[in-house]
Design a protein around this motif. Structure first.
Motif, PDB file in Angstrom:
ATOM      1  N   ARG A  16      81.083   7.352  50.372  1.00  0.00           N
ATOM      2  CA  ARG A  16      80.184   6.566  51.203  1.00  0.00           C
ATOM      3  C   ARG A  16      80.291   5.110  50.770  1.00  0.00           C
ATOM      4  NH1 ARG A  16      76.098  10.964  49.930  1.00  0.00           N
ATOM      5  NH2 ARG A  16      76.273  12.456  51.627  1.00  0.00           N
ATOM      6  N   VAL A  17      80.312   4.229  51.727  1.00  0.00           N
ATOM      7  CA  VAL A  17      80.430   2.809  51.451  1.00  0.00           C
ATOM      8  C   VAL A  17      79.169   2.120  51.961  1.00  0.00           C
ATOM      9  CG1 VAL A  17      81.770   0.703  51.806  1.00  0.00           C
ATOM     10  CG2 VAL A  17      82.933   2.928  51.670  1.00  0.00           C
ATOM     11  N   LYS A  18      78.504   1.430  51.081  1.00  0.00           N
ATOM     12  CA  LYS A  18      77.287   0.733  51.506  1.00  0.00           C
ATOM     13  C   LYS A  18      77.558  -0.769  51.597  1.00  0.00           C
ATOM     14  CE  LYS A  18      75.284   0.619  46.847  1.00  0.00           C
ATOM     15  NZ  LYS A  18      74.125   0.991  46.008  1.00  0.00           N
ATOM     16  N   SER A  19      76.951  -1.365  52.590  1.00  0.00           N
ATOM     17  CA  SER A  19      77.187  -2.792  52.825  1.00  0.00           C
ATOM     18  C   SER A  19      76.188  -3.647  52.066  1.00  0.00           C
ATOM     19  CB  SER A  19      77.096  -3.099  54.313  1.00  0.00           C
ATOM     20  OG  SER A  19      75.839  -2.673  54.810  1.00  0.00           O
ATOM     21  N   SER A  52      79.689   0.098  46.831  1.00  0.00           N
ATOM     22  CA  SER A  52      79.417  -1.038  47.698  1.00  0.00           C
ATOM     23  C   SER A  52      80.715  -1.584  48.265  1.00  0.00           C
ATOM     24  CB  SER A  52      78.695  -2.148  46.920  1.00  0.00           C
ATOM     25  OG  SER A  52      77.445  -1.691  46.455  1.00  0.00           O
ATOM     26  N   GLU A  53      80.632  -2.094  49.466  1.00  0.00           N
ATOM     27  CA  GLU A  53      81.818  -2.689  50.066  1.00  0.00           C
ATOM     28  C   GLU A  53      82.310  -3.829  49.189  1.00  0.00           C
ATOM     29  OE1 GLU A  53      81.261  -3.983  54.085  1.00  0.00           O
ATOM     30  OE2 GLU A  53      83.399  -3.892  54.528  1.00  0.00           O
ATOM     31  N   HIS A  63      86.699  -1.009  51.585  1.00  0.00           N
ATOM     32  CA  HIS A  63      86.260  -1.492  52.896  1.00  0.00           C
ATOM     33  C   HIS A  63      85.389  -0.421  53.541  1.00  0.00           C
ATOM     34  CE1 HIS A  63      86.846  -2.620  57.219  1.00  0.00           C
ATOM     35  NE2 HIS A  63      86.764  -3.839  56.702  1.00  0.00           N
ATOM     36  N   TRP A  64      84.498  -0.818  54.448  1.00  0.00           N
ATOM     37  CA  TRP A  64      83.606   0.155  55.086  1.00  0.00           C
ATOM     38  C   TRP A  64      84.402   1.258  55.789  1.00  0.00           C
ATOM     39  CZ3 TRP A  64      84.121   1.071  60.231  1.00  0.00           C
ATOM     40  CH2 TRP A  64      84.755   0.074  60.998  1.00  0.00           C
ATOM     41  N   SER A  65      85.585   0.917  56.273  1.00  0.00           N
ATOM     42  CA  SER A  65      86.392   1.901  56.992  1.00  0.00           C
ATOM     43  C   SER A  65      86.990   2.963  56.067  1.00  0.00           C
ATOM     44  CB  SER A  65      87.513   1.204  57.762  1.00  0.00           C
ATOM     45  OG  SER A  65      88.361   0.498  56.869  1.00  0.00           O
ATOM     46  N   ASP A  66      86.852   2.785  54.761  1.00  0.00           N
ATOM     47  CA  ASP A  66      87.363   3.780  53.820  1.00  0.00           C
ATOM     48  C   ASP A  66      86.424   4.978  53.678  1.00  0.00           C
ATOM     49  OD1 ASP A  66      88.555   1.107  51.722  1.00  0.00           O
ATOM     50  OD2 ASP A  66      89.694   2.331  53.162  1.00  0.00           O
ATOM     51  N   ALA A  67      85.239   4.896  54.249  1.00  0.00           N
ATOM     52  CA  ALA A  67      84.299   6.011  54.181  1.00  0.00           C
ATOM     53  C   ALA A  67      84.914   7.235  54.854  1.00  0.00           C
ATOM     54  CB  ALA A  67      82.989   5.640  54.855  1.00  0.00           C
ATOM     55  N   THR A 100      79.261   6.950  46.065  1.00  0.00           N
ATOM     56  CA  THR A 100      78.829   5.831  46.896  1.00  0.00           C
ATOM     57  C   THR A 100      79.196   4.534  46.186  1.00  0.00           C
ATOM     58  OG1 THR A 100      76.979   7.094  47.811  1.00  0.00           O
ATOM     59  CG2 THR A 100      76.894   4.699  48.025  1.00  0.00           C
TER      60      THR A 100
END
Lengths: 111, 115
Positions: free
Chosen positions: A108-111, A14-15, A82-86, A12
């Motif tokens: 997982r990418v957290k904002s 962070s963005e 980027h969030w889209s990399d999840a 996980t």
């Protein structure tokens, strides 16, 4: 037997943070190396490949990977996630005309 | 470039039915196609390798009479799951490549559910 190890099942980040996904392989010679990405319920998309030459390989979506022969590694990196990399990421090695995949790492990418 | 199309994307059918899955390379000629099976939360397992015009080579433990593979042209390979049973339910993915020094390109997979 030849094998591919992805030691991290989940990661996980962070963005905007940097990312490194680890991959180690066992093989006597220099293999062909690949990273693929899979979104849920979909097939695999090729991110990048290493056959020979420059050990730092650039791929799509801002990813790169570095082949280190001394460590039998081919780690995947991205400077800013980027969030889209999840997705799930698979390292693969070609042995004798076949691909052998690692177990995959879920990002997982957290904002 | 290097687009592989797999059809259907999802199949639900009764036990005992035979199911055919198609894999097409849309913008290149695929001398070799591969069929994989992926169980939930697991990696891909190679089932068989097929070369155009030749019989498929199956991996150890894969029943060739259960999973019939045909690679009749340079752009089409089919996988037929014969007399499917619930234990055959899985995600099946094909890939194709134009030559041995090129990477494999994957289809979007087929979710097979046998009731």
């Amino acid at each position: 037997a030849q094998s591919v190890t992805q030691p991290d099942i989940h990661i996980t980040v962070s963005e905007g943070a940097s990312l490194e996904l680890r991959c180690n392989y066992s093989y006597g010679a220099t293999p062909y190396l690949f990273w693929y990405v899979q979104s849920p319920g979909q097939g695999l998309q090729l991110l990048l490949k290493y056959f020979s030459g420059d050990t730092l390989v650039q791929g799509i979506k801002g990813f790169e990977a570095e082949f280190k022969r001394s460590q039998s590694s081919f780690n995947l990196r991205k400077p800013s996630v980027h969030w889209s990399d999840a997705a799930e990421y698979f390292c693969a090695v070609e042995y004798g005309n076949k691909l052998v995949f690692g177990a995959g790492t879920i990002l997982r990418v957290k904002s | 470039g290097a687009v592989v199309s797999q059809h259907p994307s999802r199949v639900i059918c009764k036990s005992g039915t035979s199911v055919k899955i198609e894999c097409r390379s849309l913008d290149f000629q695929a001398t070799t196609m591969f069929w994989y099976r992926q169980f939930p939360k697991q990696s891909l397992m190679l089932m068989a390798t097929s070369n155009e015009g030749s019989k498929a080579t199956y991996e150890q433990g894969v029943e060739k009479d259960k999973f019939l593979i045909n690679h009749a042209s340079l752009t089409l390979s089919t996988l037929t799951v014969t007399s499917a049973h619930p234990e055959d339910s899985s995600f099946y993915i094909c890939s194709a490549r134009s030559s041995t020094n090129q990477p494999q390109h994957f289809g979007d997979g087929t979710r097979l559910s046998i009731l």
